[in-house]
Design an enzyme around this catalytic site. Sequence first.
Site, PDB file in Angstrom:
ATOM      1  N   CYS B 118      44.843 -64.297  44.553  1.00 24.75           N
ATOM      2  CA  CYS B 118      45.400 -62.954  44.388  1.00 24.75           C
ATOM      3  C   CYS B 118      46.896 -63.152  44.284  1.00 24.75           C
ATOM      4  O   CYS B 118      47.563 -63.460  45.271  1.00 24.75           O
ATOM      5  CB  CYS B 118      45.061 -62.035  45.566  1.00 24.75           C
ATOM      6  SG  CYS B 118      45.976 -60.475  45.505  1.00 24.75           S
ATOM      7  N   SER B 122      46.736 -60.297  48.652  1.00 27.98           N
ATOM      8  CA  SER B 122      45.728 -61.035  49.408  1.00 27.98           C
ATOM      9  C   SER B 122      44.331 -60.502  49.137  1.00 27.98           C
ATOM     10  O   SER B 122      43.467 -60.610  49.994  1.00 27.98           O
ATOM     11  CB  SER B 122      46.042 -60.931  50.903  1.00 27.98           C
ATOM     12  OG  SER B 122      46.195 -59.559  51.264  1.00 27.98           O
ATOM     13  N   CYS B 123      44.094 -59.909  47.966  1.00 28.52           N
ATOM     14  CA  CYS B 123      42.777 -59.344  47.664  1.00 28.52           C
ATOM     15  C   CYS B 123      41.742 -60.473  47.712  1.00 28.52           C
ATOM     16  O   CYS B 123      41.976 -61.574  47.187  1.00 28.52           O
ATOM     17  CB  CYS B 123      42.792 -58.668  46.296  1.00 28.52           C
ATOM     18  SG  CYS B 123      43.940 -57.267  46.257  1.00 28.52           S
TER      19      CYS B 123
END
Lengths: 121, 218
Positions: B118, B122-123
């Site tokens: 990501c 922080s996906c």
Amino acid sequence: MNQPEAKPCADAALQPIRRVEGEPLFAEPWEAQALALAVALQQAGCFTAVEWADALGVAIKRAQAGGDPDDGSSYYLHVLDALERLVQEKKIASADLLAAKKAAWVDAYEHTPHGKPVELR
Amino acid sequence: MPYSLSNHPHHHDHQPAHGHSDVPSDPALRTKALESLLTEKGLVDPAAIDAWVEAYEKKIGPRRGAQVVARAWVDPNFKGRLLRDATGAIETLGFLGREAQHIVVVENTPAIHNLVVCTLCSCYPWGLLGLPPRWYKAAPYRARAVIDPRGVLAEFGLALGDEVEVRVWDSTAELRYLVLPERPGGTEHLSEAELAALVTRDAMIGVAKAGALREGRA
């Protein structure tokens, strides 16, 4: 398809990826609580997952611009920053209200004898 | 210093006095302020916050993702659906629940190696892998996975031949990628549960191969 464009921070591109075995998920309880609040507000419909990711991305870029190493150690400070800003943008609470509540907690800690549960008065 | 509320005109200096409870750190206080305000407004339930934290600290880790991978290895129909409609396929295993996110599964083959990042923040597929490790959220990985994926993989101990195409996938809030690693050779005799034990978190991010490590690194 969602192939990314390369637009990274130049300095970060030179750094090794630092991995630590057995590292706890959260260094301090507030980190977990801040992330849980962000999830709860999404589930309550206060903002979407996309709005959250955008706010977090903005918080990270702002921190980088301010000299933050962005090495993962400050990640939850970015979470907290994004959360405070979204809460304000969505008119859930103003900066003054957040600051007043924080001051109330400080007051509660300073006026609660050691060993007693700390509660807002 | 950098973490006090921005745009806030007042300054509170909290010098600890004697005898009272220790005043928590600035971010801890800001979090408490948020939690108490949001609770007063009826937007969050402190018990639900605690339950969420406990679930992610103690229960939800990469094992769910590993079970999805193992099922795909043993059940071609499930694998077919997983690659077409990962969210729907995974829902049949009951793993997504309230934090349902749109998941896309990308398959590693002898010719293609997939790597997930990501670049923005922080996906990550939390419901399948738990919370991401620190390195996934840090700038070096976020930047270098895109501009030098082979170098990143080498740093993780994974050397790929030039004939292998490396594909990098950028997760977003709406689209979260999970790598379906290659089933290791010589595992034909293993049960689904034994196969799941070979699937590490790192293999499902794409920085390792299944079976290459016995346990996901932190």
